[in-house]
Design an enzyme around this catalytic site. Sequence first.
Site, PDB file in Angstrom:
ATOM      1  N   HIS A  72       0.842  -1.197   0.000  1.00  0.00           N
ATOM      2  CA  HIS A  72       0.000   0.000   0.000  1.00  0.00           C
ATOM      3  C   HIS A  72       0.879   1.250   0.000  1.00  0.00           C
ATOM      4  O   HIS A  72       1.810   1.348   0.799  1.00  0.00           O
ATOM      5  CB  HIS A  72      -0.892   0.030   1.227  1.00  0.00           C
ATOM      6  N   TYR A 196      -8.911   5.166   7.983  1.00  0.00           N
ATOM      7  CA  TYR A 196      -9.009   5.500   9.407  1.00  0.00           C
ATOM      8  C   TYR A 196     -10.070   6.586   9.520  1.00  0.00           C
ATOM      9  O   TYR A 196      -9.863   7.700   9.042  1.00  0.00           O
ATOM     10  CB  TYR A 196      -7.674   6.041   9.932  1.00  0.00           C
ATOM     11  N   PRO A 288      -3.418  -0.112  19.169  1.00  0.00           N
ATOM     12  CA  PRO A 288      -3.165  -0.546  17.789  1.00  0.00           C
ATOM     13  C   PRO A 288      -3.349   0.517  16.706  1.00  0.00           C
ATOM     14  O   PRO A 288      -3.048   0.249  15.541  1.00  0.00           O
ATOM     15  CB  PRO A 288      -4.173  -1.690  17.599  1.00  0.00           C
ATOM     16  N   LYS A 292       1.708  -0.495  15.224  1.00  0.00           N
ATOM     17  CA  LYS A 292       3.135  -0.601  15.557  1.00  0.00           C
ATOM     18  C   LYS A 292       3.539  -1.856  16.344  1.00  0.00           C
ATOM     19  O   LYS A 292       4.723  -2.191  16.393  1.00  0.00           O
ATOM     20  CB  LYS A 292       3.570   0.627  16.381  1.00  0.00           C
ATOM     21  N   TYR A 380       4.335   6.350  10.318  1.00  0.00           N
ATOM     22  CA  TYR A 380       3.487   5.209   9.966  1.00  0.00           C
ATOM     23  C   TYR A 380       4.292   4.133   9.236  1.00  0.00           C
ATOM     24  O   TYR A 380       4.157   2.939   9.531  1.00  0.00           O
ATOM     25  CB  TYR A 380       2.305   5.682   9.107  1.00  0.00           C
TER      26      TYR A 380
END
Length: 384
Positions: A72, A196, A288, A292, A380
Amino acid sequence: MRTQVGIIGAGPAGLLLSHLLRLRGIESVVLERRSRAYVEQRVRAGVLEQATVDTLVDAGVGERLLREGLPHGGIELRYGGAGHRIDFEELVPGRSITVYGQQEVVKDLIAARLADGGDIRFEVDDVAVHSLSAEPYVTFGGERLDCDVIAGCDGFHGVCRPSIPAGVLTEFERDYPFAWLGVLARVKPSAEELVYARSERGFALHSMRSPEVSRFYLQVAAGEDLDAWPDERIWAELRARLETVPDFTLATGQIIEKGVTSMRSYVAEPMQYGRLYLAGDAAHIVPPTGAKGLNLAVADVRVLTEALAGFYADGSTELLDGYSRDCLKRVWRAQHFSWWMTTLLHTFDSDDAYGRRLQTSYLDYVTSSAAAATTLAENYVGMA
Ligand code: FAD
Ligand code: DHB
């Protein structure tokens, strides 16, 4: 029985450590309290950082990951009736993430260890670690395993960390007043990338495992009872939180797994006592939201492997002595990022209108400023 490194726990940390040590010619025995089927089916994380993928590929266990994993190049932040893409390729060129289920990583590692004649004992009872400051050993199910070093890879609820004498560890902790309800469903993902979503009803995450299987999470109350969430309620709530932008329809299908995960931030310092080294969730937990947990476990194991290789090469303890320090820098960056993502995207009962305005302001900043978006993107995909 004797080995060089006694490893407690056959999660990603313990299995990868055993595999990497074998590549360096170092022997280990892995002791796991659950069955092989249980650890191979436990649905958990799904986002692998570039460095995690590189570690697995370089170690020769990335063949299926490269074939079936989904690379991604960005994620979507959805709030206020609009979606905003955080474009990793543009913001952090050359670094991205791969979506591949944690239990697939676990299956690949177990297969590799067993093919190499590795010693993994499943369903062992009463594991206890002893004599940690010198000549350590492990007892389990009436047997004794002597070793040079013990690796505590037994997760947050394991036995290793609590075996360290009182007063040695400093613990840092934060609880959150909510949990995640995680769902795996047999349905084609409704978006190409992770979404998200922040909404007034709470946070929701759209993720996936394959072109046929989707993964979702819903913010729910801490300690929520699964029975309160029949499938129809889950779909209705996911729709309410995700169908907030034009042209997005959530495809629904058969729910094949669901569970509630509590949210916690936790670090124990140092990550070592005598001949016991903690790695992964045994030493630290993150909520979560930043994806990570698994990646930190892999990073700890990379550092521990180098340190043990140094020790077995010439008896040097320099890297082992620096293990905790070398890991904690990354651990704390991930702690901050995970706390920050959690705070930004969830609703808090205690939130007043002021708090909600601050969240929106920061989301607006992250989705309009290249500097702020780069901060999110580089954390990220994983700091180098
Ligand atoms: P674990 O995977 O916990 O492995 C530890 C192993 O030790 C287990 O197999 C356990 O059975 C074994 N063990 C424990 N006690 C003993 C004992 N006494 N004797 C022998 N063996 C023992 N992270 C994300 O990034 N995204 C997510 O969506 C996400 N979801 C999660 C859901 C749940 C329910 C949990 C618990 C964690 C989740 N995480 C998630 C975190 C991520 O999965 C962990 O960070 C990762 O599993 C850490 O790997 P580990 O090997 O350190 O620990
Ligand atoms: C997944 C889990 C996460 O915690 C996250 O932040 C993103 C994706 C997943 O399981 O797919």
